[in-house]
Design an enzyme around this catalytic site. Sequence first.
Site, PDB file in Angstrom:
ATOM      1  N   TYR A   1       6.369  26.673  64.735  1.00  0.00           N
ATOM      2  CA  TYR A   1       5.864  25.529  65.523  1.00  0.00           C
ATOM      3  C   TYR A   1       6.919  24.433  65.461  1.00  0.00           C
ATOM      4  CZ  TYR A   1       1.847  22.637  67.168  1.00  0.00           C
ATOM      5  OH  TYR A   1       0.961  21.873  67.891  1.00  0.00           O
TER       6      TYR A   1
ATOM      7  N   LYS B   1      -4.336  34.429  70.531  1.00  0.00           N
ATOM      8  CA  LYS B   1      -2.899  34.731  70.632  1.00  0.00           C
ATOM      9  C   LYS B   1      -2.615  36.226  70.536  1.00  0.00           C
ATOM     10  CE  LYS B   1      -1.294  30.349  70.037  1.00  0.00           C
ATOM     11  NZ  LYS B   1      -0.294  29.678  70.864  1.00  0.00           N
TER      12      LYS B   1
ATOM     13  N   TYR C   1      -9.835  27.919  66.162  1.00  0.00           N
ATOM     14  CA  TYR C   1      -8.614  27.677  65.362  1.00  0.00           C
ATOM     15  C   TYR C   1      -8.839  26.979  64.027  1.00  0.00           C
ATOM     16  CZ  TYR C   1      -7.815  22.648  66.317  1.00  0.00           C
ATOM     17  OH  TYR C   1      -7.890  21.283  66.361  1.00  0.00           O
TER      18      TYR C   1
ATOM     19  N   THR D   1       6.612  26.734  70.782  1.00  0.00           N
ATOM     20  CA  THR D   1       6.887  26.309  72.151  1.00  0.00           C
ATOM     21  C   THR D   1       7.986  25.262  72.176  1.00  0.00           C
ATOM     22  OG1 THR D   1       4.557  26.677  72.600  1.00  0.00           O
ATOM     23  CG2 THR D   1       5.788  25.448  74.255  1.00  0.00           C
TER      24      THR D   1
ATOM     25  N   THR E   1       1.908  39.520  73.271  1.00  0.00           N
ATOM     26  CA  THR E   1       3.050  38.608  73.216  1.00  0.00           C
ATOM     27  C   THR E   1       4.212  39.339  73.880  1.00  0.00           C
ATOM     28  OG1 THR E   1       2.245  37.732  71.114  1.00  0.00           O
ATOM     29  CG2 THR E   1       4.541  37.254  71.680  1.00  0.00           C
TER      30      THR E   1
ATOM     31  N   ASP F   1       4.485  33.524  74.199  1.00  0.00           N
ATOM     32  CA  ASP F   1       3.301  33.583  73.328  1.00  0.00           C
ATOM     33  C   ASP F   1       2.072  33.224  74.169  1.00  0.00           C
ATOM     34  OD1 ASP F   1       1.554  33.548  71.180  1.00  0.00           O
ATOM     35  OD2 ASP F   1       2.139  31.548  70.527  1.00  0.00           O
TER      36      ASP F   1
ATOM     37  N   GLU G   1       0.364  21.338  78.196  1.00  0.00           N
ATOM     38  CA  GLU G   1       1.070  20.046  78.225  1.00  0.00           C
ATOM     39  C   GLU G   1       1.246  19.541  79.657  1.00  0.00           C
ATOM     40  OE1 GLU G   1       4.612  20.352  75.315  1.00  0.00           O
ATOM     41  OE2 GLU G   1       3.798  22.359  75.566  1.00  0.00           O
TER      42      GLU G   1
ATOM     43  N   GLU H   1       3.532  30.227  76.633  1.00  0.00           N
ATOM     44  CA  GLU H   1       4.317  29.364  75.741  1.00  0.00           C
ATOM     45  C   GLU H   1       5.755  29.858  75.774  1.00  0.00           C
ATOM     46  OE1 GLU H   1       2.525  29.128  71.822  1.00  0.00           O
ATOM     47  OE2 GLU H   1       1.087  27.605  72.517  1.00  0.00           O
TER      48      GLU H   1
ATOM     49  N   HIS I   1       6.616  19.650  71.717  1.00  0.00           N
ATOM     50  CA  HIS I   1       5.365  20.375  71.962  1.00  0.00           C
ATOM     51  C   HIS I   1       4.304  19.949  70.944  1.00  0.00           C
ATOM     52  CE1 HIS I   1       2.589  23.721  72.763  1.00  0.00           C
ATOM     53  NE2 HIS I   1       2.605  23.984  71.467  1.00  0.00           N
TER      54      HIS I   1
ATOM     55  N   ARG J   1      -6.405  29.194  75.775  1.00  0.00           N
ATOM     56  CA  ARG J   1      -6.662  27.860  75.200  1.00  0.00           C
ATOM     57  C   ARG J   1      -8.128  27.604  74.889  1.00  0.00           C
ATOM     58  NH1 ARG J   1      -1.778  27.013  73.337  1.00  0.00           N
ATOM     59  NH2 ARG J   1      -0.201  26.833  74.975  1.00  0.00           N
TER      60      ARG J   1
ATOM     61  N   ASP K   1       4.928  33.371  64.037  1.00  0.00           N
ATOM     62  CA  ASP K   1       5.179  32.358  65.068  1.00  0.00           C
ATOM     63  C   ASP K   1       5.235  30.983  64.411  1.00  0.00           C
ATOM     64  OD1 ASP K   1       5.701  31.553  67.656  1.00  0.00           O
ATOM     65  OD2 ASP K   1       3.591  31.246  68.153  1.00  0.00           O
TER      66      ASP K   1
ATOM     67  N   GLN L   1      -8.871  29.534  71.773  1.00  0.00           N
ATOM     68  CA  GLN L   1      -8.150  28.865  70.676  1.00  0.00           C
ATOM     69  C   GLN L   1      -8.888  27.617  70.198  1.00  0.00           C
ATOM     70  OE1 GLN L   1      -4.144  27.799  71.843  1.00  0.00           O
ATOM     71  NE2 GLN L   1      -3.545  27.126  69.793  1.00  0.00           N
TER      72      GLN L   1
ATOM     73  N   GLU M   1       9.180  30.341  74.267  1.00  0.00           N
ATOM     74  CA  GLU M   1       9.691  30.346  72.893  1.00  0.00           C
ATOM     75  C   GLU M   1      10.989  31.152  72.796  1.00  0.00           C
ATOM     76  OE1 GLU M   1       6.904  31.010  69.766  1.00  0.00           O
ATOM     77  OE2 GLU M   1       5.203  30.224  70.921  1.00  0.00           O
TER      78      GLU M   1
ATOM     79  N   ARG N   1      -5.183  13.709  69.035  1.00  0.00           N
ATOM     80  CA  ARG N   1      -5.056  12.505  68.197  1.00  0.00           C
ATOM     81  C   ARG N   1      -4.034  11.566  68.832  1.00  0.00           C
ATOM     82  NH1 ARG N   1      -4.620  17.026  65.310  1.00  0.00           N
ATOM     83  NH2 ARG N   1      -2.367  16.856  65.454  1.00  0.00           N
TER      84      ARG N   1
END
Length: 430
Positions: free
Chosen positions: A132, A256, A247, A363, A260, A236, A377, A202, A137, A240, A130, A243, A204, A146
């Site tokens: 990114y 994950k 992670y 995503t 899927t 996917d 999101e 997600e 996203h 959360r 997978d 995760q 994808e 951040r």
Amino acid sequence: MNQTAIARSWVEHANGHNDFPLQNLPLGIFSRPGEAQRCGVAIGDAVLDLEALLVADVFEGAAKVAAEATRGGALNGFFALAPETRRALRECLQALLGEHGEHRSTVEAALYPASECQLHMPARVGDYTDFYVGIEHAKNVGKLFRPDNPLLPNYKYVPIGYHGRASTLRPSGTEVRRPKGQTLPAGQTEPSFGPCARLDYELELGIWIGQGNALGEAIPLARASEHVAGFCLLNDWSARDIQAWEYQPLGPFLSKSFITSVSPWVVMSEALEPFRCAQPGRPEGDPRPLPYLTDAVDQARGAFDIELEVLLVTPRMREQGLAAHRLTLSNTRSMYWTVAQMVAHHSVNGCQLQPGDLFGSGTLSGAQPGAFGSLLEITEGGKQPIELASGEVRTFLEDGDEIILRARCTREGVASIGFGECRGTVIAAN
Ligand code: MN
């Protein structure tokens, strides 16, 4: 639009079909009640049985070689063929199903209503990776953690990815059991164990690898497209809360790998040719990709214009007969890296790709609200609930909720094609 330029099929319901006109002809693995799994072709609302056509001996030459390679209940052998051999089957099927097709009675006898067919995984997936590459996203998710510096410094140099779990790939329609796992509840210092409380989707693009490469030999970018057999939709599913706790430092793991979902029809690379477009230019100030990720032809033709959609149906909406709620409308043009760049990067260290390996794009969100490809999101990490016409609200998915992914390609003067659907309904944790 010049309608006369668009080739027609004698299969009347295929002409103007939302997903599967003559110009698409995706392959998949299907079965009818009590019968073996075998390769079929979607045409309109029907499935064409390739095994029946092989038995009737309608194929010749390279098309016959390719049709025989679809045997065995999985498309790996077909994906392993040289692209021109794969294309010979496509051209033969287009001729057979076209207005002036030969063997019409034989072909007609091999058509079944799609509603009578069950669809399965199109290939045995050895490895699932997978990526990114959906930059909006990556920015949206990065902002949650951040706000001033959403993208990490490697993002514009490296097509980021992680190795996913091939054993838990399932075709559209498979129920999604809410996973259990470790989470760190807000304000706590010790983890809890229990059902995921922040279950997400997600949106994808799935990428089916065709011919592979030998261990130790990279696939150069200029040849990378030849190693892609086709495309599908991929959900996917993501836990959360699990995760967030697991992670760091090695990335997604159990958040994950519980399931899927993929759409069962493989839309061939050739069917998407009319919908290729230039890769959007990098914004001012972004670095140039390193030479092994730079190719002028790929920049000019390596992106795809595919409209993507996500719909939600809750149990109450189903009871009240309400229309599905659209969560996402976005496009594959939001990919920061092309599919060919993903293939070239994946193999640049000598990693072996094999026929039937599957990539997820990551995503694919757009920049604007309405185009976000996950609830993480849309609800800003669960802080902004969505209100539904049923009077319900959602931050994350609840038991009984169904997520439906769709994709459609349209362009002036050519037949529109679609991907069919990728569906999954959440069921309660064990
Ligand atoms: Mn993903």
